[in-house]
Design an enzyme around this catalytic site. Structure first.
Site, PDB file in Angstrom:
ATOM      1  N   SER A 190       0.821  -1.162   0.008  1.00 44.13           N
ATOM      2  CA  SER A 190       0.120   0.012  -0.033  1.00 44.13           C
ATOM      3  C   SER A 190       0.839   1.262  -0.014  1.00 44.13           C
ATOM      4  O   SER A 190       1.771   1.518  -0.899  1.00 44.13           O
ATOM      5  CB  SER A 190      -0.742  -0.121   1.372  1.00 44.13           C
ATOM      6  OG  SER A 190      -1.869   0.933   1.178  1.00 44.13           O
ATOM      7  N   ASP A 442      -8.721  -5.346  -5.883  1.00 48.98           N
ATOM      8  CA  ASP A 442      -7.996  -4.323  -4.939  1.00 48.98           C
ATOM      9  C   ASP A 442      -8.240  -2.816  -5.632  1.00 48.98           C
ATOM     10  O   ASP A 442      -7.707  -2.768  -6.624  1.00 48.98           O
ATOM     11  CB  ASP A 442      -6.645  -4.433  -4.453  1.00 48.98           C
ATOM     12  CG  ASP A 442      -6.172  -3.327  -3.858  1.00 48.98           C
ATOM     13  OD1 ASP A 442      -6.809  -2.603  -3.127  1.00 48.98           O
ATOM     14  OD2 ASP A 442      -5.017  -3.221  -3.686  1.00 48.98           O
ATOM     15  N   HIS A 467      -5.831  -6.395  -1.595  1.00 53.33           N
ATOM     16  CA  HIS A 467      -4.797  -5.754  -1.252  1.00 53.33           C
ATOM     17  C   HIS A 467      -3.620  -6.415  -0.509  1.00 53.33           C
ATOM     18  O   HIS A 467      -3.686  -6.990   0.492  1.00 53.33           O
ATOM     19  CB  HIS A 467      -5.471  -4.526  -0.249  1.00 53.33           C
ATOM     20  CG  HIS A 467      -4.669  -3.340  -0.304  1.00 53.33           C
ATOM     21  ND1 HIS A 467      -4.334  -2.380  -1.270  1.00 53.33           N
ATOM     22  CD2 HIS A 467      -4.122  -2.430   1.061  1.00 53.33           C
ATOM     23  CE1 HIS A 467      -3.742  -1.408  -0.668  1.00 53.33           C
ATOM     24  NE2 HIS A 467      -3.791  -1.520   0.607  1.00 53.33           N
TER      25      HIS A 467
END
Length: 484
Positions: A190, A442, A467
């Site tokens: 991320s 995601d 994710h």
């Protein structure tokens, strides 16, 4: 998938050190990011976790200026695991470094099983570095209250300062371990994945390669469509059930209509078991939208406890709740069942607080970053969106940031600093040894690198991946964390 990543790490990232690395084929495969929003080692402190030891490093406040304020120091936390390290000397065993995200570093370490799995095969030292202004890595004497008090103190919270922290700490750590020749590979998921990719580009003399998972480095300044994020969420739910998608899509107006009626808010309160302290149509809609968004992000194939306790394939479970014939045509009862998957899978909650401002993972600093340089374009909704149709508005962000911090965002700074325009042409010219992983379920994948750029700047795309699911591999999953 794990074997593929191991091979890529071996041959794409470590061509100069292949003789020191062995791999095996017996490995077992296993933030959130908010949308909106002279150094010296300290004494070691053992935490309750068996995964790592906690240490602190004396870090400088400002790496890029030379006024007296810049030389202030703070204690930066990092976690270290040397169980599998082959050591320096003739071995020159590698060092795997996690570039910390916008939260408590232990949270990320406990949800990054892939690094612990690969360490034995590479004989790697594991280091997880906490991002400044998060967790225990607070400047100004460790006081979060002072550090977050105003824009002058928060001004030292930025991605460039964080990357400089990591470089300074890594080089000092290698020196203290007599491991100056040990190759360093950075990992991140991320925002941490964005930092990992940028670290390789900005500090190639420190890190020989990077694994950047679910890193939306293209989600800036009209490079990626502002509709992309919510389009993917829409597709996640629609792919499970057309009825599920339609129920959610029409529910927003139904909530508004009910709230406008006499006694309507009380109907909504009872329908969704909302606590008696506060309710409004807007807060309820935001609460539901958050559940759909983060469930789509964490649509993992195994039960997890990353954001909240969730079952395997939580999007499917939400749609099962919505499609349950027992709820008939009662839209609110259907939505309540879906929200329960995200907010109350354990069944312990008696009511839901719409103004709960608790921050168990220490994500509070992200609001500042989202008002300065991290202007991620995610708020647009097409007519087909599962959310109410709307256009992205930079002015909304501008007004919020002026109101809260009296500053204006810099939406073009990240692409200027790190490069994002024409990324495939640019990285082909000067980038190397970066693996980008994205799962197409995601929402952040819309702003990720989805195609190979060169022989050593590689994209791995998992059609059904969520994710940074690749980093979550572990030999023994326990609520989504890694155990030894």
């Amino acid at each position: 998938m794990a074997i593929w990543l191991l091979l890529l790490l071996s041959y794409a990232i470590f061509p100069l050190y292949s003789s020191a690395i062995s791999i095996t084929n017996k490995i077992t495969p296993g933030f959130p990011s908010s949308k909106f929003i002279q150094p010296e080692q300290q004494a070691t402190k053992t935490t309750t976790s068996k995964l790592y030891k906690e240490k602190f490093f004396t870090q400088i406040l400002d790496h890029f200026n030379y006024n007296p304020q810049s030389y202030q120091k703070f204690q930066q936390r990092y976690l270290i695991n040397d169980r599998y390290w082959g050591g320096a000397g003739n071995n020159n065993s590698p060092i795997f470094v996690y570039t910390g995200n916008e939260g408590d570093i232990e949270w990320f370490a406990q949800n990054t099983g892939f690094m612990f799995e690969t360490a034995p095969y590479f004989k790697a030292l594991l280091v997880f570095i906490e991002h400044r202004f998060y967790g225990k890595s607070m400047p100004y004497g460790g006081s979060k209250e002072i550090a977050y008090s105003n824009s002058s103190t928060l001004g030292y919270l930025s991605s460039t300062q964080a990357l400089a922290d990591y470089a300074t700490l890594i080089l000092d750590l290698k020196k203290n371990l007599s491991a100056t020749d040990s190759p360093v590979v950075v990992f991140g998921g991320s925002y941490g994945g964005m930092l990992a990719a940028w670290f390789r580009l900005k500090y190639p003399h420190v890190a020989v390669g990077a694994l950047a998972s679910s890193a939306p480095i293209l989600n800036f300044d009209n490079i990626t469509s502002p509709f992309s994020f919510n389009n993917i969420i829409t597709q996640d739910f629609r792919s499970e059930s057309e009825n599920c998608y339609k129920v959610i899509k029409r529910s927003w107006q139904e909530i508004e209509n009910t709230a406008a009626k006499p006694g309507g808010l009380e109907i909504l309160r009872k329908s969704f078991r909302i606590c008696k302290n506060y309710i409004s149509a807007g807060s309820l809609s935001n609460w539901l939208g958050t559940a759909y968004t983060y469930t789509a992000m964490t649509d993992y194939p195994t039960p997890t406890n990353f954001l909240n306790p969730l079952p395997a394939y939580p999007v499917k479970q939400m749609c099962k709740a919505i499609d349950d014939p027992a709820t008939g045509n009662n839209t609110f009862e259907k939505l309540y069942g879906a929200a329960n998957i995200y907010y109350n899978y354990t069944g312990e909650a008696k009511c839901f607080d719409l103004i709960d401002d608790s921050d168990p993972h220490g994500l509070g600093g992200w609001t500042w970053q989202a008002c300065t340089e991290m202007i991620l374009l995610t708020d647009g909704n097409t007519e087909d969106s599962i959310f109410p149709a709307s256009n992205y508005s930079y002015n909304d962000r501008l007004e919020f940031c002026k109101s809260n911090f009296n500053i204006e965002p810099k939406p073009s700074w990240i692409p200027t600093e790190f490069g994002a325009q024409h990324i495939h042409r640019v990285l082909k010219r000067f980038g190397s040894n970066i693996i980008f992983f994205n799962g197409l379920r995601d929402p952040w994948s819309g702003g990720g690198v989805l195609k190979d750029i060169s022989k050593s700047v590689i994209a791995i795309v998992a059609k059904e991946g969520a994710h940074h699911v690749d980093l979550r591999f572990s030999t023994s999953e326990d609520q989504g964390g890694f155990k030894m």
